[in-house]
Motif scaffolding. Sequence first.
Motif, short mmCIF file in Angstrom:
data_model
loop_
_atom_site.label_atom_id
_atom_site.label_comp_id
_atom_site.label_asym_id
_atom_site.label_seq_id
_atom_site.Cartn_x
_atom_site.Cartn_y
_atom_site.Cartn_z
N SER A 59 0.84 -1.19 0.00
CA SER A 59 0.00 0.00 0.00
C SER A 59 0.89 1.25 0.00
O SER A 59 2.07 1.18 0.35
N PRO A 60 0.33 2.41 -0.38
CA PRO A 60 1.12 3.65 -0.32
C PRO A 60 1.70 3.91 1.07
O PRO A 60 2.83 4.40 1.20
N GLN A 61 0.95 3.59 2.12
CA GLN A 61 1.43 3.79 3.48
C GLN A 61 2.63 2.89 3.79
O GLN A 61 3.61 3.32 4.42
N GLU A 62 2.55 1.64 3.32
CA GLU A 62 3.67 0.72 3.55
C GLU A 62 4.90 1.15 2.77
O GLU A 62 6.04 1.04 3.27
N LEU A 63 4.70 1.66 1.56
CA LEU A 63 5.84 2.16 0.78
C LEU A 63 6.48 3.37 1.44
O LEU A 63 7.70 3.50 1.46
N GLU B 288 12.95 5.27 2.76
CA GLU B 288 14.38 5.54 2.93
C GLU B 288 15.22 4.31 2.59
O GLU B 288 16.24 4.40 1.91
N ARG B 289 14.78 3.14 3.05
CA ARG B 289 15.50 1.90 2.75
C ARG B 289 15.44 1.60 1.26
O ARG B 289 16.42 1.12 0.66
N LEU B 290 14.29 1.86 0.65
CA LEU B 290 14.13 1.61 -0.78
C LEU B 290 15.06 2.50 -1.60
O LEU B 290 15.69 2.05 -2.57
N GLU B 291 15.18 3.75 -1.21
CA GLU B 291 16.06 4.67 -1.92
C GLU B 291 17.52 4.24 -1.79
O GLU B 291 18.29 4.33 -2.76
N THR B 292 17.90 3.76 -0.61
CA THR B 292 19.27 3.28 -0.41
C THR B 292 19.55 2.07 -1.28
O THR B 292 20.60 1.96 -1.92
N TRP C 264 14.73 7.17 -12.46
CA TRP C 264 13.67 6.36 -13.07
C TRP C 264 13.78 4.90 -12.65
O TRP C 264 12.77 4.20 -12.53
N GLY C 265 14.99 4.44 -12.41
CA GLY C 265 15.16 3.07 -11.92
C GLY C 265 14.51 2.89 -10.57
O GLY C 265 13.82 1.88 -10.31
N GLU C 266 14.69 3.86 -9.68
CA GLU C 266 14.07 3.78 -8.36
C GLU C 266 12.55 3.83 -8.48
O GLU C 266 11.82 3.11 -7.78
N ARG C 267 12.03 4.65 -9.38
CA ARG C 267 10.58 4.73 -9.56
C ARG C 267 10.01 3.42 -10.11
O ARG C 267 8.92 3.00 -9.73
N TYR C 268 10.75 2.80 -11.01
CA TYR C 268 10.28 1.53 -11.58
C TYR C 268 10.20 0.46 -10.50
O TYR C 268 9.23 -0.31 -10.44
N VAL C 269 11.21 0.40 -9.62
CA VAL C 269 11.17 -0.57 -8.52
C VAL C 269 9.97 -0.30 -7.62
O VAL C 269 9.27 -1.22 -7.20
N ARG C 270 9.72 0.99 -7.33
CA ARG C 270 8.55 1.33 -6.51
C ARG C 270 7.26 0.89 -7.19
O ARG C 270 6.34 0.39 -6.55
N GLY C 271 7.20 1.06 -8.52
CA GLY C 271 6.02 0.65 -9.26
C GLY C 271 5.77 -0.85 -9.19
O GLY C 271 4.62 -1.30 -9.09
#
Length: 286
Positions: free
Chosen positions: A2-6, A11-15, A32-39
């Motif tokens: 969920s957006p809340q879980e993301l 911070e960990r995801l960005e690292t 864009w690589g970080e955004r794709y992983v988030r997607g």
Amino acid sequence: MSPQELDAVQERLETFAAEVFSGFARADQRRWGERYVRGLLTDGARKSMEPMAARLGVDRQGLQQFLTDAPWSHQLVLAEPAWRMEAAIDPVAWVIDDVSFPKDGQESPGVAAQYCGALGKRANCQVAPSVHLVTDAASCPVSRRLFVPEGWDPSSPRVPDAEAVTARRRRARIPEEVAHVPKWRLAVDMPDEPACWGLDAPLVVADEGYGQDGAFRLALTERNIAYVVGVRSDTALLAADVCRTKTPYRGTGRRAAPRYRQRRHSALGMVTPIEYEMLYPNAQLA
């Protein structure tokens, strides 16, 4: 997620993304690589560009360009998590298996009616032989190859309209040099990639889908890779030191084929009833 879980792990995801995409020279590609992983992590069954961009609130065209047009090395992206997971889980084996992706349309590269492991039946899907670092408690994919069915290969004699297939491949961005090859050929080349990254295979494990092919087993042997693979019970087994003999041709009749003088054993005959019962608890020995 969920957006809340993301948001909680942002911070960990960005690292993580910064480390995985550190080999990219351009900052916009890393972004864009970080955004794709988030997607990929967001909730939603569809992981194609439009629905992912909508959920992320970003420009779909920019995300699409990053994946289809921007020049970046997929080996760099694969190697970084492989190094991390090798150190984190200390794998006891590398498993070679198929990963399948069910699809609704006909334009995704390599999509065809074939066996889909994700659904447990024949269905419209993509299939990718893959290598996983594994332990009893963890598994991490480190290499994949997209399987190109014969219907996607214009040079195949089974293709009735080569021009239509060539146009389809062009729309899917499949390079001209990529042709249909057996899955075992894709699979046996994949351990070479992690080896180039400095990883050594402690043991390769595969099911009957790969293990039954003698060329696959021979290729692993030639690479000095130990393996445990599944085979059919009627597979003939011979000792390692046997040799084939050929009867000299005397000029009449059919030429004799090379043959083994030693007695063959079936794979089932080399397993004791107790071992077989442990391996196949629901089967019965004749």
